[in-house]
Design a protein around this motif. Structure first.
Motif, PDB file in Angstrom:
ATOM      1  N   UNK A   1     -11.358  21.707 -28.242  1.00 19.14           N
ATOM      2  CA  UNK A   1     -11.769  22.629 -29.305  1.00 19.14           C
ATOM      3  C   UNK A   1     -13.187  23.139 -29.049  1.00 19.14           C
ATOM      4  N   UNK A   2     -14.056  22.249 -28.561  1.00 13.24           N
ATOM      5  CA  UNK A   2     -15.437  22.652 -28.290  1.00 13.24           C
ATOM      6  C   UNK A   2     -15.505  23.697 -27.191  1.00 13.24           C
ATOM      7  N   UNK A   3     -14.692  23.505 -26.160  1.00 10.24           N
ATOM      8  CA  UNK A   3     -14.756  24.402 -24.999  1.00 10.24           C
ATOM      9  C   UNK A   3     -14.041  25.724 -25.234  1.00 10.24           C
ATOM     10  N   UNK A   4     -13.222  25.803 -26.261  1.00  8.14           N
ATOM     11  CA  UNK A   4     -12.436  27.028 -26.425  1.00  8.14           C
ATOM     12  C   UNK A   4     -12.793  27.780 -27.711  1.00  8.14           C
ATOM     13  N   UNK A   5     -13.951  27.485 -28.248  1.00 11.75           N
ATOM     14  CA  UNK A   5     -14.406  28.237 -29.411  1.00 11.75           C
ATOM     15  C   UNK A   5     -13.660  27.913 -30.696  1.00 11.75           C
ATOM     16  N   UNK A   6     -12.963  26.783 -30.712  1.00 15.15           N
ATOM     17  CA  UNK A   6     -12.171  26.447 -31.895  1.00 15.15           C
ATOM     18  C   UNK A   6     -12.831  25.391 -32.770  1.00 15.15           C
ATOM     19  N   UNK A   7     -13.967  24.904 -32.333  1.00 16.40           N
ATOM     20  CA  UNK A   7     -14.542  23.762 -33.054  1.00 16.40           C
ATOM     21  C   UNK A   7     -15.017  24.162 -34.461  1.00 16.40           C
ATOM     22  N   UNK A   8     -15.512  25.388 -34.612  1.00 14.36           N
ATOM     23  CA  UNK A   8     -15.958  25.789 -35.960  1.00 14.36           C
ATOM     24  C   UNK A   8     -14.792  25.858 -36.955  1.00 14.36           C
TER      25      UNK A   8
ATOM     26  N   UNK B   1     -25.514  25.139 -31.926  1.00 16.93           N
ATOM     27  CA  UNK B   1     -26.018  26.122 -30.972  1.00 16.93           C
ATOM     28  C   UNK B   1     -25.917  27.552 -31.469  1.00 16.93           C
ATOM     29  N   UNK B   2     -24.734  27.963 -31.890  1.00 13.94           N
ATOM     30  CA  UNK B   2     -24.590  29.388 -32.157  1.00 13.94           C
ATOM     31  C   UNK B   2     -24.289  29.718 -33.614  1.00 13.94           C
ATOM     32  N   UNK B   3     -23.475  28.913 -34.226  1.00 13.10           N
ATOM     33  CA  UNK B   3     -22.982  29.322 -35.531  1.00 13.10           C
ATOM     34  C   UNK B   3     -23.977  28.980 -36.624  1.00 13.10           C
ATOM     35  N   UNK B   4     -23.894  29.733 -37.687  1.00 13.13           N
ATOM     36  CA  UNK B   4     -24.772  29.457 -38.803  1.00 13.13           C
ATOM     37  C   UNK B   4     -24.168  28.324 -39.628  1.00 13.13           C
ATOM     38  N   UNK B   5     -24.263  27.134 -39.055  1.00 11.58           N
ATOM     39  CA  UNK B   5     -23.523  26.005 -39.590  1.00 11.58           C
ATOM     40  C   UNK B   5     -23.977  25.627 -41.004  1.00 11.58           C
ATOM     41  N   UNK B   6     -25.269  25.811 -41.264  1.00  7.73           N
ATOM     42  CA  UNK B   6     -25.777  25.392 -42.575  1.00  7.73           C
ATOM     43  C   UNK B   6     -25.123  26.187 -43.707  1.00  7.73           C
TER      44      UNK B   6
END
Ligand code: C2E
Ligand code: CA
Ligand code: CA
Ligand code: CA
Length: 280
Positions: free
Chosen positions: A79-86, A126-131
């Motif tokens: 999931x992390x490597x394929x952009x699915x983790x979010x 790293x990239x997403x606005x996780x907060x």
């Protein structure tokens, strides 16, 4: 010997193809599962030194019908490597927050709240606005941020640490608790404890296994516990499998306990039952 080398080469090529193909299949299945609500969340209770349940850790479960159960240690990296983790994390958190809100209904939130611990992959920093994503999920579930602990592994702190620090401070401002997961598996974790606003240290299972038999393991665990105490961190032990381990950790001042001795991870219904049998 030359011919042999050639055979090996063909063998490896075939193996690589096989591994790559399987991975592609898994990635497609993962994508499908994300779109079709194909995950479950299991919950492993955590207790205090008196064995009172004080919260639980949410753990992702995936059982694609065409493969059988696949461990998160295997599908999280995909999931992390394929952009699915979010999207995957959002579905896990959404469910965990709603369940936790329900489990806290009718409880005295000042005296004995149930806290939910969730795992956040380093990628999310790293990239997403996780907060803002987490903030929105909390509001939608109407769950108090004080009841949420974010478990983060050391690798987060190794890269782009200004950005990580900023993100962690934002989480603290929202009122969440921050835990360093798998403590004791890396090597420069000590400096991270000073540099980042962490509330909780979660001792890795590798420092709990053998604690009752091996003097060296016991010494390291004791050192980590006393470190945690002097830094005023809450210390959680994971992978507590027997009474001797529990007793030792408890005698050294460990605050919270998680592991098969107390309970395996349970389905949401199983967790509800356990809470009921413990008197709410
Ligand atoms: P973790 O965060 O260190 O979670 C603890 C793991 O130890 C879980 O494995 C749990 O089932 C297992 N465990 C708990 N008590 C015991 C015990 O007494 N003995 C032993 N031998 N094992 C115990 P699980 O559920 O297979 O998860 C593996 C890893 O996958 C987790 O390690 C975590 O790093 C990752 N993971 C699971 N769910 C998520 C998720 O939603 N998001 C992210 N990013 N990672 C997740
Ligand atoms: Ca964890
Ligand atoms: Ca852990
Ligand atoms: Ca671990």
């Amino acid at each position: 010997a030359k011919g042999n080398g050639r055979n090996n080469f063909q063998f490896f090529t075939r193996e690589l193809n096989h591994v790559a193909t399987e991975r592609l299949h898994l990635e497609a299945a993962l994508r499908h599962a994300i779109d079709h609500d194909g995950f479950e969340v299991h919950y492993q209770p955590k207790t205090d030194a008196n064995r009172r349940i004080i919260g639980m850790e949410a753990l992702a479960r995936w059982r694609p019908p065409e493969y059988g159960p696949i461990s998160p240690d295997r599908f999280i990296p995909i999931a992390e490597d394929s952009g699915l983790i979010l999207p995957l994390t959002m579905t896990i958190l959404q469910r965990a927050f709603v369940a936790t809100r329900r489990w806290n209904e009718g409880r005295d939130l000042k005296r004995n709240p149930l806290r939910i611990a969730v795992n956040l992959s380093p990628r999310l920093f790293l990239s997403d606005d996780i907060v803002s994503h987490v903030h929105r999920l909390l509001r939608d579930a109407d769950l108090s941020p004080e009841l949420v602990e974010l478990e983060i592994t050391e690798t987060v702190f190794m890269s782009r640490s200004e950005r990580v620090l900023e993100t962690l401070i934002q989480f603290k401002q929202l009122g969440l608790q921050l835990a360093m997961d798998d403590f004791g598996t890396g090597y420069s974790a000590l400096s991270y404890l000073r540099r980042f606003p962490l509330d909780i240290i979660k001792i890795d299972r590798s420092l709990v296994t053998g604690i009752e038999r091996e003097e060296e393991v016991a010494m390291i665990a004791r050192a980590v516990l006393s470190l945690g105490q002097s830094l005023h961190k809450t210390v959680v032990a994971e992978g507590v499998e027997n009474q001797a381990q529990f007793d030792f950790l408890r005698s050294q001042g460990c605050d919270e306990f998680q592991g098969y001795l107390l309970s395996r991870p349970l389905s949401e219904a199983g967790m509800s039952e356990l809470l009921q049998s413990h008197g709410g």
